[in-house]
Motif scaffolding. Structure first.
Motif, PDB file in Angstrom:
ATOM      1  N   UNK A   1       0.853  -1.188   0.000  1.00  0.00           N
ATOM      2  CA  UNK A   1       0.000   0.000   0.000  1.00  0.00           C
ATOM      3  C   UNK A   1       0.890   1.240   0.000  1.00  0.00           C
ATOM      4  N   UNK A   2       0.604   2.161  -0.893  1.00  0.00           N
ATOM      5  CA  UNK A   2       1.365   3.408  -1.010  1.00  0.00           C
ATOM      6  C   UNK A   2       1.046   4.304   0.184  1.00  0.00           C
ATOM      7  N   UNK A   3       2.077   4.671   0.969  1.00  0.00           N
ATOM      8  CA  UNK A   3       1.861   5.508   2.153  1.00  0.00           C
ATOM      9  C   UNK A   3       2.005   7.000   1.856  1.00  0.00           C
TER      10      UNK A   3
ATOM     11  N   UNK B   1      -2.789   4.379   1.224  1.00  0.00           N
ATOM     12  CA  UNK B   1      -3.133   4.254   2.642  1.00  0.00           C
ATOM     13  C   UNK B   1      -4.086   5.354   3.098  1.00  0.00           C
ATOM     14  N   UNK B   2      -3.741   6.584   2.799  1.00  0.00           N
ATOM     15  CA  UNK B   2      -4.571   7.695   3.272  1.00  0.00           C
ATOM     16  C   UNK B   2      -4.850   8.689   2.143  1.00  0.00           C
ATOM     17  N   UNK B   3      -5.683   8.314   1.193  1.00  0.00           N
ATOM     18  CA  UNK B   3      -6.002   9.272   0.125  1.00  0.00           C
ATOM     19  C   UNK B   3      -6.977  10.335   0.618  1.00  0.00           C
ATOM     20  N   UNK B   4      -6.725  11.576   0.225  1.00  0.00           N
ATOM     21  CA  UNK B   4      -7.677  12.653   0.503  1.00  0.00           C
ATOM     22  C   UNK B   4      -8.458  12.906  -0.778  1.00  0.00           C
ATOM     23  N   UNK B   5      -9.741  12.584  -0.739  1.00  0.00           N
ATOM     24  CA  UNK B   5     -10.555  12.638  -1.950  1.00  0.00           C
ATOM     25  C   UNK B   5     -11.659  13.672  -1.787  1.00  0.00           C
TER      26      UNK B   5
END
Length: 319
Positions: free
Chosen positions: A3-5, A32-36
């Motif tokens: 997973x891309x961090x 891991x933590x996309x801001x969409x």
């Protein structure tokens, strides 16, 4: 599963909630933590007061309730500026997706073929690709600024035909031609290109060039091979040294005159001086004390005159 961090700020402009939730799920699988940020209409995206500076990529559905097609793509690209825009489309709009690329979209994805791997690959690829495109554009802009703002006249010629393909403003000012008058004209309009071996490495030579009014100037030419708009070309930098040459010629002319003066002083003036010294010697052989006293002073004056002439001659030769 890896997973891309890395943090990604992503905008999705999509009116179909089902398609949006599917995209969100795919992105969460690889990041891991996309801001969409989600917008269902173009008007919502346009009216957002938040800055897009931190946005990494925009996914855009081609058909929105309030705008679609060419107008939608052009408006989003205008707002996004330096952000890659990936078009989302179905099979029915596939041909228009290609047109969107021509308009400036970074990529397109067929909705029916999207999965987490394809979506993530597109995201990473287009973000990095767009960064490189921006760097290239900035580099090209820097080159263009340096080219146009250079105080020295610059020609760019095709290495195969020796035809002029670009000139800068300094070139227009020196030679009197407008840019459009020289583009696609042979460089022999300005000088004899046969005097230059363009196969040599970077070289400096002196040449005679001609202005639009056919006045000639003496230039110092520096040239080198470059790539211009993806094609091999030759850049020629011209430095007008006409005034320098004229100044040197004027100095040489002055030196010639001074040498002539020195010769006159050395030969013409000295001849009667030598005769006077000979006469003084003869008179000195007489017995008259009074005459000898007068001759003594005359002799001293002659010696001083000869010393002055010698000093002038020496200084003239040392110039």
């Amino acid at each position: 599963m890896i997973v891309d961090e890395k943090k990604y700020n992503i905008i999705v402009i999509e009116d179909n909630l089902g398609d949006f939730f599917l995209l969100e799920e795919y992105l969460s699988e690889k990041i891991k933590l996309p801001t969409i940020k989600h917008f269902e209409r173009f008007s919502e995206f346009k009216q957002t007061n938040e800055s897009l500076d931190n946005c990494d990529i925009i996914f855009l559905d081609l058909s929105l309730p309030d705008k679609s097609g060419t107008e939608l793509v052009e408006e989003v690209l205008k707002i996004s500026n330096k952000i890659p825009v990936v078009v989302l489309t179905g099979y029915s709009d596939f041909s228009f997706a290609l047109k969107a690329i021509a308009l400036g979209a970074s990529d397109y994805l067929l909705k029916d073929e999207i999965n987490s791997a394809i979506l993530y690959k597109s995201l990473v690829y287009n973000i990095e690709r767009f960064k490189n495109i921006i760097k290239i554009k900035e580099s090209e802009q820097l080159y263009n600024d340096l080219f146009q703002l250079s105080p020295q006249p610059i020609f760019v010629i095709d290495s195969d035909t020796n035809f002029i393909i670009d000139i800068n403003k300094a070139c227009e000012e020196l030679y009197g031609f407008k840019k459009e008058e020289l583009i696609n004209e042979p460089i022999r309009t300005i000088f004899n290109e046969n005097a230059i071996d363009f196969n040599n490495h970077e070289t400096i030579i002196t040449q005679k060039h001609f202005k639009k009014n056919r006045d000639s100037i003496i230039t110092e030419v520096k040239y080198n091979k470059i790539v211009h708009n993806g094609k091999e070309a030759i850049i020629i930098v011209s430095n007008d040294i006409t005034k320098n040459i004229e100044h040197l010629e004027e100095i040489e002319s002055q030196n010639t005159k001074l040498r002539d003066i020195a010769w006159i002083q050395s030969h013409v003036v000295r001849a009667p001086l030598t005769n006077i010294l000979g006469l003084i010697k003869l008179i000195n052989e007489t017995e008259s004390v009074k005459d000898k006293e007068l001759l003594f002073h005359l002799n001293q004056s002659v010696i001083e005159l000869e010393n002055s002439i010698n000093e002038i001659v020496n200084k003239t030769h040392n110039m």
